[in-house]
Design an enzyme around this catalytic site. Structure first.
Site, PDB file in Angstrom:
ATOM      1  N   CYS A   1      12.883  38.024  54.252  1.00 49.57           N
ATOM      2  CA  CYS A   1      13.141  37.914  52.813  1.00 49.57           C
ATOM      3  C   CYS A   1      14.538  37.385  52.533  1.00 49.57           C
ATOM      4  O   CYS A   1      15.478  37.655  53.268  1.00 49.57           O
ATOM      5  CB  CYS A   1      13.030  39.278  52.155  1.00 49.57           C
ATOM      6  SG  CYS A   1      11.461  40.073  52.399  1.00 49.57           S
TER       7      CYS A   1
ATOM      8  N   ARG B   1      14.350  30.959  56.847  1.00 48.77           N
ATOM      9  CA  ARG B   1      14.224  32.312  57.385  1.00 48.77           C
ATOM     10  C   ARG B   1      12.769  32.759  57.472  1.00 48.77           C
ATOM     11  O   ARG B   1      12.475  33.764  58.116  1.00 48.77           O
ATOM     12  CB  ARG B   1      14.993  33.298  56.491  1.00 48.77           C
ATOM     13  CG  ARG B   1      16.473  33.025  56.418  1.00 48.77           C
ATOM     14  CD  ARG B   1      17.095  33.773  55.261  1.00 48.77           C
ATOM     15  NE  ARG B   1      17.008  35.190  55.425  1.00 48.77           N
ATOM     16  CZ  ARG B   1      18.007  35.972  55.824  1.00 48.77           C
ATOM     17  NH1 ARG B   1      19.163  35.445  56.112  1.00 48.77           N
ATOM     18  NH2 ARG B   1      17.841  37.256  55.950  1.00 48.77           N
TER      19      ARG B   1
ATOM     20  N   TRP C   1       8.868  37.965  52.602  1.00 46.84           N
ATOM     21  CA  TRP C   1       8.170  37.974  53.888  1.00 46.84           C
ATOM     22  C   TRP C   1       7.488  39.335  53.950  1.00 46.84           C
ATOM     23  O   TRP C   1       8.169  40.368  54.026  1.00 46.84           O
ATOM     24  CB  TRP C   1       9.189  37.800  55.010  1.00 46.84           C
ATOM     25  CG  TRP C   1       8.611  37.689  56.373  1.00 46.84           C
ATOM     26  CD1 TRP C   1       8.154  36.563  56.986  1.00 46.84           C
ATOM     27  CD2 TRP C   1       8.460  38.745  57.335  1.00 46.84           C
ATOM     28  NE1 TRP C   1       7.728  36.850  58.251  1.00 46.84           N
ATOM     29  CE2 TRP C   1       7.902  38.190  58.492  1.00 46.84           C
ATOM     30  CE3 TRP C   1       8.731  40.115  57.324  1.00 46.84           C
ATOM     31  CZ2 TRP C   1       7.609  38.934  59.624  1.00 46.84           C
ATOM     32  CZ3 TRP C   1       8.440  40.865  58.454  1.00 46.84           C
ATOM     33  CH2 TRP C   1       7.893  40.266  59.587  1.00 46.84           C
TER      34      TRP C   1
ATOM     35  N   ASN D   1      15.557  43.209  49.798  1.00 43.33           N
ATOM     36  CA  ASN D   1      15.317  42.967  51.235  1.00 43.33           C
ATOM     37  C   ASN D   1      15.404  44.324  51.932  1.00 43.33           C
ATOM     38  O   ASN D   1      16.295  45.118  51.616  1.00 43.33           O
ATOM     39  CB  ASN D   1      16.403  42.071  51.839  1.00 43.33           C
ATOM     40  CG  ASN D   1      16.245  40.628  51.428  1.00 43.33           C
ATOM     41  OD1 ASN D   1      15.334  40.284  50.693  1.00 43.33           O
ATOM     42  ND2 ASN D   1      17.147  39.779  51.915  1.00 43.33           N
ATOM     43  N   GLY D   2      14.542  44.548  52.920  1.00 41.23           N
ATOM     44  CA  GLY D   2      14.589  45.823  53.647  1.00 41.23           C
ATOM     45  C   GLY D   2      13.291  46.583  53.456  1.00 41.23           C
ATOM     46  O   GLY D   2      12.286  46.037  52.992  1.00 41.23           O
TER      47      GLY D   2
ATOM     48  N   GLU E   1      10.337  33.250  78.247  1.00 42.35           N
ATOM     49  CA  GLU E   1      10.861  32.440  77.146  1.00 42.35           C
ATOM     50  C   GLU E   1       9.955  31.221  76.882  1.00 42.35           C
ATOM     51  O   GLU E   1       9.668  30.897  75.734  1.00 42.35           O
ATOM     52  CB  GLU E   1      12.300  31.999  77.469  1.00 42.35           C
ATOM     53  CG  GLU E   1      12.934  31.062  76.478  1.00 42.35           C
ATOM     54  CD  GLU E   1      13.037  31.580  75.041  1.00 42.35           C
ATOM     55  OE1 GLU E   1      12.775  32.780  74.808  1.00 42.35           O
ATOM     56  OE2 GLU E   1      13.334  30.782  74.148  1.00 42.35           O
TER      57      GLU E   1
ATOM     58  N   LYS F   1       8.113  30.544  73.295  1.00 44.70           N
ATOM     59  CA  LYS F   1       8.295  29.314  72.506  1.00 44.70           C
ATOM     60  C   LYS F   1       6.940  28.735  72.143  1.00 44.70           C
ATOM     61  O   LYS F   1       6.714  28.358  71.007  1.00 44.70           O
ATOM     62  CB  LYS F   1       9.079  28.248  73.292  1.00 44.70           C
ATOM     63  CG  LYS F   1      10.574  28.341  73.367  1.00 44.70           C
ATOM     64  CD  LYS F   1      11.333  28.261  72.092  1.00 44.70           C
ATOM     65  CE  LYS F   1      11.443  29.604  71.433  1.00 44.70           C
ATOM     66  NZ  LYS F   1      12.542  30.462  71.725  1.00 44.70           N
TER      67      LYS F   1
ATOM     68  N   GLU G   1       4.846  31.046  69.608  1.00 47.75           N
ATOM     69  CA  GLU G   1       5.348  31.263  68.248  1.00 47.75           C
ATOM     70  C   GLU G   1       5.220  30.028  67.360  1.00 47.75           C
ATOM     71  O   GLU G   1       5.072  30.159  66.158  1.00 47.75           O
ATOM     72  CB  GLU G   1       6.780  31.796  68.238  1.00 47.75           C
ATOM     73  CG  GLU G   1       7.833  30.843  68.707  1.00 47.75           C
ATOM     74  CD  GLU G   1       9.225  31.464  68.717  1.00 47.75           C
ATOM     75  OE1 GLU G   1       9.513  32.316  67.870  1.00 47.75           O
ATOM     76  OE2 GLU G   1      10.031  31.087  69.585  1.00 47.75           O
TER      77      GLU G   1
ATOM     78  N   HIS H   1      -2.188  40.938  90.751  1.00 43.03           N
ATOM     79  CA  HIS H   1      -2.420  42.322  90.309  1.00 43.03           C
ATOM     80  C   HIS H   1      -3.124  42.369  88.958  1.00 43.03           C
ATOM     81  O   HIS H   1      -3.071  43.386  88.270  1.00 43.03           O
ATOM     82  CB  HIS H   1      -1.094  43.088  90.268  1.00 43.03           C
ATOM     83  CG  HIS H   1      -0.438  43.148  91.604  1.00 43.03           C
ATOM     84  ND1 HIS H   1      -0.912  43.922  92.637  1.00 43.03           N
ATOM     85  CD2 HIS H   1       0.629  42.465  92.107  1.00 43.03           C
ATOM     86  CE1 HIS H   1      -0.158  43.743  93.700  1.00 43.03           C
ATOM     87  NE2 HIS H   1       0.785  42.860  93.411  1.00 43.03           N
TER      88      HIS H   1
ATOM     89  N   LYS I   1      13.430  33.975  60.551  1.00 44.82           N
ATOM     90  CA  LYS I   1      14.556  33.615  61.404  1.00 44.82           C
ATOM     91  C   LYS I   1      15.424  34.829  61.711  1.00 44.82           C
ATOM     92  O   LYS I   1      15.862  35.033  62.822  1.00 44.82           O
ATOM     93  CB  LYS I   1      15.390  32.522  60.718  1.00 44.82           C
ATOM     94  CG  LYS I   1      16.579  32.033  61.526  1.00 44.82           C
ATOM     95  CD  LYS I   1      16.129  31.301  62.762  1.00 44.82           C
ATOM     96  CE  LYS I   1      17.244  30.956  63.711  1.00 44.82           C
ATOM     97  NZ  LYS I   1      16.751  30.698  65.075  1.00 44.82           N
TER      98      LYS I   1
END
Ligand code: F6R
Length: 607
Positions: free
Chosen positions: A2, A27, A74, A100-101, A480, A484, A487, A503, A602
């Site tokens: 947000c 964001r 968001w 926000n929060g 990583e 990438k 997402e 395994h 973000k």
């Protein structure tokens, strides 16, 4: 996540709010809205989806007023919808709030207010705030807000306007960032400097448990208890041009291509005249010499950088190192030891879980050293010591250049520590630094092979699932690479230590499964080859990242991507580059929104 923006002054309020929201859109958000006060009449507009839906609507109207607040949402509580978008209004529509929060006790509060006969229009946690403010609103807005805050548990950055006092915006901060921009006959507020930097470079950072009453020519800051706080106005020295795409189709691509420059820049900042230079490192040589354990905590990509750092700290500086995901660290019942230092890694310096751990660590008397990219962020201000990662502003939601910056800065720090602890000789350190200085050229070389990676991305983009495997220091690389890809392309991808395949995950392998195998020259190279053969034996498609000159690798690879020859410790830096490009071009082939992937933000400012 947000975003909040607000303005009081004589310019066109909706335009200032929309520009601010646009600059916060990187964001991540799912809906947006603004509220404007014209004298004592409050109006508001909200839209689901991209910002142009809101700006198209506002473009048809003539809106008067000289004070307003805006928000990009968001979703956390309640689906993305117009009803759940901010601003939220009180029952009598006198007060508008953006938030926000997360308000953790909102259900209890909502029930209480409903019993008083108040009706709610949304499923959000935020609406209890606007309702409480109107409930308490008698004479003074400030008092009503103060009474409201006492009822809230959780994290919040709030901006509030009211028909009853149409000459001010009141903002409050507890746990979520909030900045005040100071202008001439005008003032601004935002959750992120980026929203208001085109208008002013004079900023005040609100701290937790502070509120500010913002008028056109005056800003008054108080604690939640009402004591006046005098705060320093800081001048921001960033260049807003950095936030432009400079001819690239996406910020992510631009940031991938910036990486050679980023590495050169870090080296020039952290190594001055051949000597280590950590200006904000307040830990003494003795403290670093005596350290018994590092506890690294971070989230997402930053956590992957932390995993690489562990390998190097243990190998060279010979310090036992734990690595925790922040949301786990906080609730793990750790045993405090002697001479232990907590390291936080964060691009934004605002990630709620990492920040909460930093505070928890400080409350338990750990010293905290943070590697942060965003200066003046909460982690920058609250850590005992800071090492900046100097990646420059990162806009793409998927972190690329800051990951590389974290790998490079933590590598240099590890060598510094090894010097202090006498675990490496001066010659060994010099040789490692000389090799590091070649990395920017090597990255450029990999980037010059982009066309090849584009073809590989095209070949496999329709696959439903990917595996990434690596060993040792390239196990975090596999994590990583898979993060990438998933997402930004929404393809399911998992990173595994190559030795673990048998395994369980080997059951997934068939002719439809591409497996990215990170196999540069390394201590475990032969073992890695055996793992690649295991994949091949089950008809998996292998995309192998190998060291230049290794022609034998073609024997077990469907596709080969070469990286220049470097010592194993530096291979995660080079291996990351083709995997970033693979993710980018796969997402492009699938028509995904690369810079703003669905559901992601973000800067993750909620726990
Ligand atoms: C992935 C990504 C995230 C962040 C994570 C932590 O590409 O960007 O996983 O790494 O949200 O963010 P920071 O580093 O700002 O604490």
């Amino acid at each position: 996540m947000c975003g909040i923006v607000g303005y009081i002054g004589e310019r066109d309020v909706p335009s200032i709010l929309l520009v601010g929201l646009e600059r916060l859109s990187y964001r991540g958000y799912d809906s947006s809205g603004i509220a404007v006060l014209d004298h004592n009449e409050l109006s508001f507009w909200k839209k689901l989806g991209k910002l142009h839906a809101l700006s198209d609507e506002l473009g048809k109207l003539t809106i008067k007023g000289d004070i307003g607040i805006g928000h990009t949402r968001w979703a956390t509580h309640g689906i993305p919808s117009e009803e759940n978008a901010h601003p939220h209004l009180g029952p009598k529509k006198k007060v508008a709030v953006v938030h926000n929060g997360i308000i953790e006790n909102y259900l209890i509060l909502k029930e209480k207010l409903q019993k008083q006969g108040m009706l709610f229009r949304s499923e959000t946690d935020t609406e209890v705030i606007s309702h409480l403010i109107e409930f308490f609103l008698k004479d003074s807005l400030e008092d009503a807000i103060r009474n409201t805050i006492k009822e809230l548990s959780g994290a919040f950055a709030l901006a509030i306007i009211s028909e009853t006092e149409p000459d001010k915006i009141i903002v409050c901060r507890k746990g979520s960032p909030l900045i005040i921009g100071i202008g001439k006959n005008e003032n601004f507020i935002a959750s992120d400097i980026n929203a208001i930097i085109p208008h002013t470079k004079q900023m005040i950072h609100l701290d937790d448990n502070e509120m500010a009453i913002i008028e056109k020519n005056k800003v008054t800051i108080k604690t939640f208890n009402g004591e006046i706080v005098n705060k320093e106005v800081q001048t921001i020295t960033w260049d807003p041009v950095a936030a432009e795409k400079s001819g690239y189709d996406h910020f992510m691509l631009k940031e991938i291509y910036e990486q050679p420059t980023v590495v050169r820049n870090i080296i020039s900042k952290l190594l001055v005249d051949g000597k280590f230079s950590f200006n904000h490192l307040k830990l003494s040589r003795q403290e670093l010499n005596n350290v018994n354990r590092f506890i690294i905590q971070a989230c997402g990509t930053s956590w992957h950088a932390g995993l690489v750092m562990k390998y190097l700290l243990e190998k060279y500086a010979r310090v036992i190192t734990d690595v925790d995901i922040s949301s786990e660290f906080r609730y793990r019942h750790k045993v405090n030891g002697i001479n232990e230092i907590v390291i936080a890694l964060s691009q934004s310096g605002e990630t709620a879980d990492t920040l909460a751990c930093l505070r928890e660590a400080k409350s338990r008397f750990y010293k905290v050293l943070s590697f942060v990219n965003s200066k003046n962020s909460s982690m920058d201000r609250e850590s005992d010591s800071v090492i900046y990662t100097y990646a420059g502003q990162e806009i793409g939601v998927a972190s690329t250049k800051n990951f590389i910056a974290q790998l490079v800065s933590t590598y240099i720090f590890t060598l510094y520590l090894s010097q202090i602890r006498w675990t490496l000789t001066e010659e060994e350190i010099k040789a490692k630094l000389d090799e590091l200085k070649k990395i920017p050229d090597y990255i450029e070389k990999i980037l010059s092979e982009t066309e090849k990676i584009k073809k590989i991305a095209l070949k496999y983009h329709k696959c439903k699932s990917y595996l990434f495997i690596g060993r040792g220091v390239n196990y975090p690389s596999a994590l990583e690479g898979s993060l990438k890809l998933k997402e930004i392309s929404y393809i399911h991808a998992t990173g595994y230590p190559a030795g673990e395949l048998k395994h369980g995950p080997l059951a997934l392998i068939d002719e439809n499964m591409p497996v990215v195998c990170i196999a540069p020259e390394a201590e475990t190279y032969e073992k890695m080859i055996s793992n690649i053969e295991e994949v091949r034996a089950r008809k998996g498609k292998t995309i192998v990242i190998a060291t230049e000159g290794n022609t034998a690798i073609h024997h077990c690879a469907d596709d080969v991507i070469y990286i220049p020859e470097v010592s194993e410790d530096l291979t995660p830096i080079l291996a990351a580059i083709p995997m970033q490009l693979l993710a980018y071009y796969t997402a492009i082939n699938l028509g995904c929104d690369v810079d703003q992937p669905r559901n992601l933000a973000k800067s993750v400012t909620v726990e």
